[in-house]
Design an enzyme around this catalytic site. Structure first.
Site, mmCIF file in Angstrom:
data_model
loop_
_atom_site.group_PDB
_atom_site.id
_atom_site.type_symbol
_atom_site.label_atom_id
_atom_site.label_comp_id
_atom_site.label_asym_id
_atom_site.label_seq_id
_atom_site.Cartn_x
_atom_site.Cartn_y
_atom_site.Cartn_z
ATOM 1 N N SER A 138 -68.661 68.267 31.440
ATOM 2 C CA SER A 138 -67.332 68.209 30.828
ATOM 3 C C SER A 138 -67.079 69.478 30.036
ATOM 4 O O SER A 138 -68.024 70.118 29.545
ATOM 5 C CB SER A 138 -67.248 66.998 29.885
ATOM 6 O OG SER A 138 -66.069 67.034 29.101
ATOM 7 N N TYR A 151 -70.103 61.319 22.749
ATOM 8 C CA TYR A 151 -69.866 61.852 24.091
ATOM 9 C C TYR A 151 -70.081 63.364 24.129
ATOM 10 O O TYR A 151 -70.760 63.887 25.021
ATOM 11 C CB TYR A 151 -68.448 61.507 24.536
ATOM 12 C CG TYR A 151 -68.082 62.040 25.898
ATOM 13 C CD1 TYR A 151 -68.516 61.394 27.047
ATOM 14 C CD2 TYR A 151 -67.302 63.184 26.038
ATOM 15 C CE1 TYR A 151 -68.188 61.869 28.313
ATOM 16 C CE2 TYR A 151 -66.967 63.672 27.292
ATOM 17 C CZ TYR A 151 -67.411 63.010 28.425
ATOM 18 O OH TYR A 151 -67.086 63.500 29.662
#
Length: 331
Positions: A138, A151
């Site tokens: 990501s 995250y």
């Protein structure tokens, strides 16, 4: 030729879109996730595409469960050629307001789930000296943002872990490939079942892309291995911008991304949290932001057509070189 792929987190969101894309390109696909209905539905889509599908229920934070899943897959489908680590769970809220148990659970799944999957894949691929692991990364693995410390921390950890593993494989002379494909914000069901402390419905940081955009990049990387791939203009801007001025990125995130990750328009549409247990049902690939999600971008087209793009660049350079040479001769 039979090609066997494994997709963790393949029952929903980006993982589900990836299962569909790989099956459409001729892969047999094993789907690993915690929910029986979701993995069954995903495997059925693989079979509807004319390929072999296998539904496997497992929690990737459990190392032995992942090893058992890999054993079953190889027994029923054959040697694993591709392993896609894409599973994640999340908690939305400020770090000090998040229960330590919830934070640690998110890390175990989102980070250690990748570690367990990578170990299971490489322990089978390295002796055969073939195969590929794709880590779904990501932009937030390079730039942390508020409300998603678990995250962001997990995705940062995946970057360092993968770089270590790649360097070890190179030192050993292994032909096994390990790739990382870093994603932008995607319109997935994640924002409906994330465990959230926010006053309003969580939303991805705009611009938002459809999960098929990421799935096509993963499939393209599987067929033409590349160590690192960035997906979407926003991923490129985020990573490069943070390298240029981390202090400005800190300020910008603080000023815009608390309110920017919430929307009142979707209030009332949250599902139960999937942090500790799967949510019943088949939830498909898309979330609730279809009206704002992009299905295409110039940067992702380039990712999918690298060979064509490289050919065009080569042709352009060739024409330019010929023009320079001709001009020199005239002089």
């Amino acid at each position: 030729m039979t090609r066997v792929a494994v997709v963790t987190g393949g029952s929903a969101g980006l993982g589900r879109a990836t299962v569909r894309e790989l099956a459409a390109r001729g892969w047999d696909v094993a789907v690993i996730a915690r929910g029986q209905e979701g993995v069954d539905a995903a495997a059925a889509e693989v079979e509807a595409a004319g390929r072999r599908g296998l539904a496997v229920v497992a929690d990737v934070s459990d190392r032995q469960a992942v090893e058992d899943a890999a054993d079953r897959i190889e027994a029923e489908l054959g040697p694993i050629d591709l392993w896609v680590n894409g599973v994640m769970v999340g908690v939305f809220g400020r770090f000090l307001d998040t229960e330590p148990e919830d934070f640690e659970r998110a890390l175990r799944v989102t980070y250690l789930g990748f570690v367990n999957g990578t170990r299971a894949a490489l322990s089978r691929m390295v002796p055969r000296d073939r195969g590929q692991v794709i880590q779904v990364g990501s932009a937030l693995g390079f730039r942390g943002i508020p409300l998603q410390a678990a995250y962001c921390g997990a995705k940062h950890a995946i970057v360092g872990f993968t770089e270590s593993v790649v360097s070890e494989l190179i030192e050993q002379g292994s032909r096994v490939q390990v790739s990382r494909v870093d994603m932008p914000a995607l319109n997935t069901i994640q924002f409906n079942w994330v465990k959230s402390q926010l006053p309003h419905h969580p939303q991805p940081v705009a611009p938002i892309y459809q999960p098929e955009v990421g799935a096509r990049a993963i499939a393209a990387t599987a067929e033409r291995p590349r160590r690192r791939t960035w997906v979407g203009e926003s991923t490129v801007y985020t990573i490069l911008g943070n390298r240029i001025s981390g202090r400005f990125a800190d300020w910008y995130a603080a000023k815009t991304l608390v309110s920017g990750q919430q929307t009142a328009s979707k209030d009332g549409q949250m599902l139960p949290s999937n942090l500790d247990e799967p949510v019943e049902g088949d939830h498909g690939a898309h979330g609730v932001f279809d009206d704002r999600a992009h299905a295409w971008s110039p940067q992702t087209w380039w990712v999918e057509h690298r060979r064509l793009g490289n050919g065009l660049i080569g042709a352009a350079l060739g024409v330019a070189g010929a023009a320079v040479l001709a001009a020199g001769r005239r002089r």
